[in-house]
Design a protein around this motif. Structure first.
Motif, PDB file in Angstrom:
ATOM      1  N   ASN A 166       3.678  14.378   3.796  1.00 24.17           N
ATOM      2  CA  ASN A 166       2.988  13.090   3.767  1.00 24.17           C
ATOM      3  C   ASN A 166       3.880  12.009   3.173  1.00 24.17           C
ATOM      4  O   ASN A 166       3.965  10.901   3.679  1.00 24.17           O
ATOM      5  CB  ASN A 166       1.715  13.221   2.936  1.00 24.17           C
ATOM      6  CG  ASN A 166       0.526  12.674   3.643  1.00 24.17           C
ATOM      7  OD1 ASN A 166       0.581  12.309   4.800  1.00 24.17           O
ATOM      8  ND2 ASN A 166      -0.573  12.614   2.916  1.00 24.17           N
ATOM      9  N   SER A 167       4.548  12.350   2.099  1.00 18.17           N
ATOM     10  CA  SER A 167       5.428  11.414   1.416  1.00 18.17           C
ATOM     11  C   SER A 167       6.584  10.997   2.325  1.00 18.17           C
ATOM     12  O   SER A 167       6.934   9.819   2.399  1.00 18.17           O
ATOM     13  CB  SER A 167       5.966  12.051   0.143  1.00 18.17           C
ATOM     14  OG  SER A 167       6.843  11.194  -0.518  1.00 18.17           O
ATOM     15  N   ILE A 185       7.621   5.248   7.536  1.00 18.60           N
ATOM     16  CA  ILE A 185       6.825   4.073   7.913  1.00 18.60           C
ATOM     17  C   ILE A 185       7.247   2.877   7.066  1.00 18.60           C
ATOM     18  O   ILE A 185       7.426   1.769   7.578  1.00 18.60           O
ATOM     19  CB  ILE A 185       5.311   4.357   7.753  1.00 18.60           C
ATOM     20  CG1 ILE A 185       4.872   5.419   8.768  1.00 18.60           C
ATOM     21  CG2 ILE A 185       4.490   3.078   7.907  1.00 18.60           C
ATOM     22  CD1 ILE A 185       3.478   5.977   8.514  1.00 18.60           C
ATOM     23  N   TYR A 186       7.430   3.101   5.786  1.00 18.59           N
ATOM     24  CA  TYR A 186       7.856   2.059   4.857  1.00 18.59           C
ATOM     25  C   TYR A 186       9.181   1.441   5.315  1.00 18.59           C
ATOM     26  O   TYR A 186       9.325   0.220   5.372  1.00 18.59           O
ATOM     27  CB  TYR A 186       7.971   2.668   3.453  1.00 18.59           C
ATOM     28  CG  TYR A 186       8.505   1.753   2.388  1.00 18.59           C
ATOM     29  CD1 TYR A 186       7.694   0.779   1.810  1.00 18.59           C
ATOM     30  CD2 TYR A 186       9.812   1.877   1.935  1.00 18.59           C
ATOM     31  CE1 TYR A 186       8.186  -0.059   0.812  1.00 18.59           C
ATOM     32  CE2 TYR A 186      10.305   1.058   0.940  1.00 18.59           C
ATOM     33  CZ  TYR A 186       9.495   0.084   0.384  1.00 18.59           C
ATOM     34  OH  TYR A 186       9.993  -0.736  -0.596  1.00 18.59           O
ATOM     35  N   SER A 239       0.833  -1.203   0.000  1.00 16.74           N
ATOM     36  CA  SER A 239       0.000   0.000   0.000  1.00 16.74           C
ATOM     37  C   SER A 239       0.870   1.257   0.000  1.00 16.74           C
ATOM     38  O   SER A 239       0.612   2.203  -0.752  1.00 16.74           O
ATOM     39  CB  SER A 239      -0.919  -0.018   1.226  1.00 16.74           C
ATOM     40  OG  SER A 239      -1.642   1.171   1.332  1.00 16.74           O
ATOM     41  N   LEU A 240       1.894   1.257   0.843  1.00 13.48           N
ATOM     42  CA  LEU A 240       2.794   2.411   0.905  1.00 13.48           C
ATOM     43  C   LEU A 240       3.538   2.611  -0.410  1.00 13.48           C
ATOM     44  O   LEU A 240       3.738   3.752  -0.855  1.00 13.48           O
ATOM     45  CB  LEU A 240       3.774   2.266   2.064  1.00 13.48           C
ATOM     46  CG  LEU A 240       3.180   2.439   3.457  1.00 13.48           C
ATOM     47  CD1 LEU A 240       4.173   2.018   4.530  1.00 13.48           C
ATOM     48  CD2 LEU A 240       2.741   3.878   3.679  1.00 13.48           C
ATOM     49  N   LYS A 241       3.953   1.514  -1.036  1.00 10.41           N
ATOM     50  CA  LYS A 241       4.629   1.622  -2.342  1.00 10.41           C
ATOM     51  C   LYS A 241       3.724   2.320  -3.342  1.00 10.41           C
ATOM     52  O   LYS A 241       4.162   3.210  -4.077  1.00 10.41           O
ATOM     53  CB  LYS A 241       4.984   0.229  -2.873  1.00 10.41           C
ATOM     54  CG  LYS A 241       6.247  -0.362  -2.359  1.00 10.41           C
ATOM     55  CD  LYS A 241       6.476  -1.696  -3.061  1.00 10.41           C
ATOM     56  CE  LYS A 241       7.636  -2.453  -2.484  1.00 10.41           C
ATOM     57  NZ  LYS A 241       7.822  -3.762  -3.148  1.00 10.41           N
ATOM     58  N   ASN A 257       6.636  11.047   5.638  1.00 11.34           N
ATOM     59  CA  ASN A 257       6.087  10.207   6.704  1.00 11.34           C
ATOM     60  C   ASN A 257       5.859   8.787   6.211  1.00 11.34           C
ATOM     61  O   ASN A 257       6.205   7.815   6.903  1.00 11.34           O
ATOM     62  CB  ASN A 257       4.777  10.792   7.248  1.00 11.34           C
ATOM     63  CG  ASN A 257       4.995  12.057   8.038  1.00 11.34           C
ATOM     64  OD1 ASN A 257       6.081  12.340   8.519  1.00 11.34           O
ATOM     65  ND2 ASN A 257       3.935  12.839   8.169  1.00 11.34           N
ATOM     66  N   ASN A 258       5.278   8.660   5.032  1.00  3.80           N
ATOM     67  CA  ASN A 258       5.033   7.338   4.459  1.00  3.80           C
ATOM     68  C   ASN A 258       6.332   6.588   4.211  1.00  3.80           C
ATOM     69  O   ASN A 258       6.415   5.383   4.435  1.00  3.80           O
ATOM     70  CB  ASN A 258       4.228   7.439   3.161  1.00  3.80           C
ATOM     71  CG  ASN A 258       2.776   7.729   3.406  1.00  3.80           C
ATOM     72  OD1 ASN A 258       2.272   7.575   4.515  1.00  3.80           O
ATOM     73  ND2 ASN A 258       2.083   8.150   2.366  1.00  3.80           N
ATOM     74  N   TYR A 259       7.354   7.312   3.775  1.00  3.24           N
ATOM     75  CA  TYR A 259       8.647   6.673   3.522  1.00  3.24           C
ATOM     76  C   TYR A 259       9.259   6.159   4.828  1.00  3.24           C
ATOM     77  O   TYR A 259       9.817   5.054   4.858  1.00  3.24           O
ATOM     78  CB  TYR A 259       9.600   7.642   2.815  1.00  3.24           C
ATOM     79  CG  TYR A 259      10.927   7.008   2.516  1.00  3.24           C
ATOM     80  CD1 TYR A 259      11.026   5.986   1.571  1.00  3.24           C
ATOM     81  CD2 TYR A 259      12.074   7.412   3.176  1.00  3.24           C
ATOM     82  CE1 TYR A 259      12.240   5.381   1.312  1.00  3.24           C
ATOM     83  CE2 TYR A 259      13.299   6.816   2.913  1.00  3.24           C
ATOM     84  CZ  TYR A 259      13.374   5.797   1.982  1.00  3.24           C
ATOM     85  OH  TYR A 259      14.580   5.196   1.725  1.00  3.24           O
ATOM     86  N   GLU A 274       1.206   4.347  -2.710  1.00 10.70           N
ATOM     87  CA  GLU A 274       1.041   5.751  -2.336  1.00 10.70           C
ATOM     88  C   GLU A 274       2.255   6.572  -2.737  1.00 10.70           C
ATOM     89  O   GLU A 274       2.127   7.691  -3.248  1.00 10.70           O
ATOM     90  CB  GLU A 274       0.800   5.882  -0.833  1.00 10.70           C
ATOM     91  CG  GLU A 274      -0.599   5.500  -0.407  1.00 10.70           C
ATOM     92  CD  GLU A 274      -0.841   5.740   1.064  1.00 10.70           C
ATOM     93  OE1 GLU A 274      -0.349   6.756   1.604  1.00 10.70           O
ATOM     94  OE2 GLU A 274      -1.526   4.905   1.680  1.00 10.70           O
ATOM     95  N   LEU A 275       3.446   6.020  -2.495  1.00 11.95           N
ATOM     96  CA  LEU A 275       4.667   6.743  -2.839  1.00 11.95           C
ATOM     97  C   LEU A 275       4.784   6.926  -4.351  1.00 11.95           C
ATOM     98  O   LEU A 275       5.226   7.976  -4.822  1.00 11.95           O
ATOM     99  CB  LEU A 275       5.900   6.031  -2.273  1.00 11.95           C
ATOM    100  CG  LEU A 275       6.034   6.082  -0.749  1.00 11.95           C
ATOM    101  CD1 LEU A 275       7.128   5.134  -0.272  1.00 11.95           C
ATOM    102  CD2 LEU A 275       6.305   7.498  -0.269  1.00 11.95           C
TER     103      LEU A 275
END
Length: 115
Positions: free
Chosen positions: A49-50, A56-57, A24-26, A52-54, A28-29
């Motif tokens: 946001n990007s 978490i990834y 999911s994160l992939k 933060n997602n990275y 989104e990124l």
């Protein structure tokens, strides 16, 4: 050995969860990279946001690696043994964190050294 099968099941279930999160994160990124952002405020929000997602990834990838190491340890019959003092890790700790590499005492020592 029966208890190891319980831990193996916990580890495999968590592995599936993490793999879903990572996929999911992939996505989104990838989506962020293809955004057509025209305003500075939108760009800043998207960048934050990007990032933060990275982060978490990266954390999920690390946990996945530790889970795979724990599954390998089960196969090698070394699971549940502290990698530092070589004493058994408390089963209650393994229920909470089935991929734990260290007993509580050794984990605290490592954390103190890293501060």
């Amino acid at each position: 050995m029966a208890q190891n099968s319980e831990y193996k099941e916990l580890l495999l279930n968590r592995k599936k969860e993490i793999e879903k999160i990572i996929n999911s994160l992939k996505n989104e990124l990838k989506g962020v990279n293809s955004c057509d952002i025209k305003e500075d405020g939108d760009f800043a929000a998207c960048s934050t946001n990007s990032e933060n997602n990275y982060q978490i990834y990266k954390k999920q990838l690390q946990e996945l690696k530790e889970i795979e190491e724990a599954l390998l340890a089960i196969e090698k019959e070394t699971y549940g043994i502290c990698q530092m003092c070589e004493e058994p890790i408390d089963p209650e700790r393994l229920k909470i964190k089935p991929f734990a590499k260290y007993c509580i005492d050794c984990r605290e020592l490592i954390e103190k050294e890293n501060k």
